[in-house]
Design a protein around this motif. Structure first.
Motif, mmCIF file in Angstrom:
data_model
loop_
_atom_site.group_PDB
_atom_site.id
_atom_site.type_symbol
_atom_site.label_atom_id
_atom_site.label_comp_id
_atom_site.label_asym_id
_atom_site.label_seq_id
_atom_site.Cartn_x
_atom_site.Cartn_y
_atom_site.Cartn_z
ATOM 1 N N UNK A 1 -19.203 -20.684 -9.799
ATOM 2 C CA UNK A 1 -18.138 -20.038 -10.281
ATOM 3 C C UNK A 1 -16.802 -20.651 -10.197
ATOM 4 N N UNK A 2 -15.782 -20.349 -10.943
ATOM 5 C CA UNK A 2 -14.470 -20.627 -10.743
ATOM 6 C C UNK A 2 -13.615 -19.432 -10.571
ATOM 7 N N UNK A 3 -13.066 -19.665 -9.285
ATOM 8 C CA UNK A 3 -12.280 -18.471 -8.690
ATOM 9 C C UNK A 3 -11.083 -18.934 -8.368
ATOM 10 N N UNK A 4 -9.864 -18.771 -9.404
ATOM 11 C CA UNK A 4 -8.757 -19.133 -8.906
ATOM 12 C C UNK A 4 -8.386 -20.579 -8.887
ATOM 13 N N UNK B 1 -12.731 -16.081 -12.354
ATOM 14 C CA UNK B 1 -12.109 -15.920 -13.646
ATOM 15 C C UNK B 1 -13.271 -16.303 -14.742
ATOM 16 N N UNK B 2 -14.215 -16.786 -14.009
ATOM 17 C CA UNK B 2 -15.496 -17.291 -15.205
ATOM 18 C C UNK B 2 -16.813 -17.919 -14.432
ATOM 19 N N UNK B 3 -17.842 -17.599 -14.973
ATOM 20 C CA UNK B 3 -19.207 -18.158 -14.658
ATOM 21 C C UNK B 3 -19.430 -19.692 -15.394
ATOM 22 N N UNK B 4 -19.157 -20.720 -14.364
ATOM 23 C CA UNK B 4 -19.508 -21.980 -15.029
ATOM 24 C C UNK B 4 -21.021 -22.257 -15.506
ATOM 25 N N UNK B 5 -21.902 -21.748 -14.582
ATOM 26 C CA UNK B 5 -23.206 -22.458 -14.677
ATOM 27 C C UNK B 5 -24.320 -21.328 -14.133
ATOM 28 N N UNK B 6 -25.219 -21.049 -14.869
ATOM 29 C CA UNK B 6 -26.391 -20.289 -14.017
ATOM 30 C C UNK B 6 -27.519 -21.127 -14.219
ATOM 31 N N UNK B 7 -28.226 -21.501 -12.989
ATOM 32 C CA UNK B 7 -29.538 -22.346 -13.013
ATOM 33 C C UNK B 7 -30.514 -21.386 -12.552
#
Length: 731
Positions: A644-647, A678-684
């Motif tokens: 995740x990207x959180x702030x 703010x967004x989900x960068x990756x799901x693995x």
């Protein structure tokens, strides 16, 4: 050409014939189970020590026949608790009062100390009986959503007060004789709450301060909405599983009741906020009893089947049988226990777990039994199972109360933890050759000695599985619980939390993390209840006796470092005995709700099931449904990693696919809270059988997706209405 057509017709005929034969065999197997359970029901009055009345009838005959006052006292003292257990509360109170009158004749012949001790025991028994009377008249028959939620106040206060009033009178007598009786002091405070006279009605030396019943942090309140949605059925101890059993995308509820006269219940989610009882339509007619249920798609046909476990707490040799119920995909079930090879022998049990221990793509089954050999059923892939526990080295031969699978060393092969009551626990390492080695001692995860529920989870999001084991120290019982609750010294065992490093090493961090408490858990489960990405847990607590009035407990995970007890603030501190627990997004609004099967072991200790609706925490999330192709269809054992990207700060969340704890079943769908990201960068996704990984980047939040093993893209499902409104404590 004609020959080819003939061969084709022959093949079709053989297939149809095999299908028809299977249906006939399964129909016969279902009837065989119904007949067996009917026999168990008929034998219950004479043979079941919890539900039967044979002992009561015998004591009644002896009391009528005796002319000895001392013998009558002994017989009345023995009969009263049996009457109480069977729900004959008024009869129990009459017997205890008569016992009190008769024993006064012996006062001058007894040692004064012995007389005072026995008198205190009588007063305590009368107090407990009257408390039960008050609970029955106010909470069981006249229930509200606030009934029995600690601290009791407002609509939870009793309107019929005679039971609680009598209880307070007798508890004061107990404490006058023994001021150190912690259970009596605890119950006196509870009784005053039910009367609305807490705290003002108690002297300081008997008062448990109101601050003791407050959570240390603020927390939104969950509301028990079971009565408004159709899930407030009454019963005794049982299990639960929450998932989509009819394939319509909505989560349904399965609930069992260990009473040999109570059928399995199926509550279909109607999609309009209510549940319809479709138990008979589901094929559950005549399927009585069941202390626990464990669901999974054992035959990889795309629908969820159910295992019902029976006979827990009963002696070996007692007539009981587990049930494997095959789903036809529409929420209609048929018992296939005998045709599947699970009904050759019957041992008392209430715990089991599914996993593909040999990575062949089919789910295997481990059943923990009590004072009997445990069973490891390998799935042949043809709808049948073979018990290979002996050759695998996992028979255990102890009083098993909880089992859980988890790949603690990351080699793709699930390992097995076995929780034993009254003995050292086991951690069986999977040797990858269909054998196991017990490494509990070297891994330092053998305790508690008196333990019950267990699960694998990653509580601190470091990518390594950890282990929770709940202590069930009945020797110290309520005295140990109250001492711990009041921060007094005690000798009771506490819950354990073993932090794993992913290489087979563990460290008990229960004390430092706030988990090391006396909770006496039975049913329990874990899930992210506040949507921050860290797993919390809920414990259904208690034991068979009626003095066991202690709150169910909710613990909030604080960033993987501490667990905070939020039971009181959240309204989750139900005083009745909590058994099967499911933590899932039952109303499809993007946060996890908590369904609990309530009720004790005895007929007089029934209660209504509870559904605690999540108020929402204003956090984002994503629901992920995995579908295995080479890996088992449920993807049990697969791992999800989310970045995740959180702030501007990166963080990672891990989830392993399972149904949760050992006494209660969550949905296999993973509702993963991502906080204020703010967004989900990756799901693995890492798949155990194929040893493959799938990666998806820049995935939108607040949606529901389905990921199929080997498919390059995920499928978007009907999205839950994610509950992004931040609730207040007063809501």
């Amino acid at each position: 050409m004609r020959r080819s057509i003939g061969v084709l017709l022959l093949i079709i005929g053989l297939v149809l014939g095999a299908t028809l034969w299977k249906r006939i065999r399964n129909r016969d197997a279902h009837a065989q189970m119904v007949a067996l359970l009917k026999d168990v029901l008929e034998r219950t009055p004479d043979e079941n020590k919890y539900l039967g009345n044979a002992d009561l009838l015998e004591l009644c005959e002896q009391i009528r026949a005796t002319t000895s006052i001392s013998e009558k006292v002994s017989l009345l003292w023995a009969r009263a608790p049996i009457e109480l257990r069977l729900g004959k509360t008024d009869d129990a109170i009459v017997d205890l009062k008569e016992c009190m009158e008769l024993v006064s004749n012996f006062k001058n012949r007894m040692d004064p100390k012995d007389f005072l001790e026995f008198e205190a025991e009588l007063y305590f028994a009368l107090a407990v009986a009257n408390l039960r009377k008050g609970e029955t008249e106010n909470c069981v028959y006249c229930r509200t959503g606030e009934s029995c939620i600690l601290p009791i106040k407002e609509s939870g206060v009793h309107t019929v007060t005679i039971g609680a009033e009598e209880a307070t009178r007798y508890l004061r007598e107990v404490l006058q004789r023994n001021p150190k009786h912690l259970t009596a002091r605890w119950l006196l405070n509870i009784a005053n709450m039910t009367l609305g006279t807490y705290p003002q009605g108690l002297p300081n030396e008997l008062l448990i301060a109101p601050a003791t019943f407050e959570s240390k942090i603020s927390f939104p309140r969950f509301k028990n909405v079971a009565s408004t949605v159709g899930l407030d059925t009454s019963g005794l101890a049982g299990g639960t599983a929450v998932d989509d059993f009819d394939g319509d995308g909505l989560l349904d509820v399965i609930a069992s009741d260990w009473n040999t006269s109570a059928e399995l219940r199926y509550f279909r989610n109607e999609g309009n906020g209510v549940f319809a009882d479709r138990s008979h339509e589901a094929g559950f007619k005549g399927l009585f009893g069941g202390l626990n249920v464990r669901h999974a798609d054992y035959d990889n046909d795309g629908d969820l089947d159910i295992l019902v476990l029976r006979g827990g707490w009963m002696s070996p040799g007692t007539l009981c049988a587990n049930s494997l119920l095959e789903n036809n995909g529409k929420g209609v079930f048929r018992d296939v226990t005998f045709t599947a090879g699970l009904g050759t022998v019957h041992y008392p049990s209430q715990t089991a777990d599914w996993a593909d221990f040999d990575n062949d793509g089919y789910l295997d089954l481990y059943i923990g039994n009590e004072n009997s050999p445990n069973q490891l059923f390998r799935n042949t892939g043809k709808g049948t199972f073979v018990d290979m526990a002996d050759s695998a080295g996992v028979t255990n031969m102890q009083y098993t109360k909880g089992v859980a699978w988890g790949d603690f060393d990351g080699d793709r092969y699930p390992d097995l933890y076995v929780s034993n009551l009254g003995g050292l626990n086991r951690l069986y390492h999977n040797n990858q050759d269909r054998t196991f080695t017990d490494v509990a001692s070297s891994a330092k995860v053998s305790y508690p000695m008196e333990s019950f529920p267990v699960w694998f989870w990653d509580f601190n999001n470091d990518g390594a599985l950890d282990i929770f084991v709940g202590a069930y120290d009945l020797k110290n019982g309520m005295e140990g619980f109250v001492a711990d609750f009041l921060n007094l010294p005690h000798d009771a065992e506490v819950d354990c939390l073993y932090q794993g490093d992913g290489k087979g090493n563990f460290l008990d961090v229960a004390k430092d993390s706030g988990v090391g408490r006396v909770t006496l858990p039975m049913g329990s489960n874990f899930g992210d209840i506040d949507g921050d990405g860290f797993l919390d847990y809920y414990l259904g607590t208690g034991y068979t006796e009626y003095d066991a009035l202690l709150p169910n407990r909710a613990f909030l995970n604080d960033a993987g470092k501490q667990f905070r007890d939020v039971s009181m603030a959240s309204g989750l501190s139900h005083l009745q005995k909590g058994h099967g627990v499911s933590i899932s997004d039952i109303d499809n609004d993007g946060d996890n709700d908590i369904f609990v099967v309530m009720g004790g072991a005895f007929p007089g200790d029934g209660f209504t099931n509870a559904l605690f609706e999540n108020p929402g925490f204003g956090n984002h999330g994503i629901t992920i449904h995995l579908v295995g192709t080479k890996t088992n269809r449920n993807a049990i054992g697969a791992r999800i990693r989310i970045v995740l990207d959180e702030s501007g700060q990166k963080r990672t969340i891990y989830r392993w696919i399972s149904s949760g704890g050992s006494f209660g079943g969550n949905s296999f769908r993973q509702l993963i809270g991502i906080g204020k990201a703010d967004k989900i960068d990756l799901i693995e996704v890492t798949w155990p059988t194929s040893a493959s990984k799938q990666t998806f980047r820049d995935v939108a939040m607040d949606q529901s997706i389905e990921i199929t093993e080997g498919q390059p893209d995920f499928r978007t499902l009907t999205a839950p209405a994610f509950h992004l409104k931040q609730q207040t404590q007063d809501d």
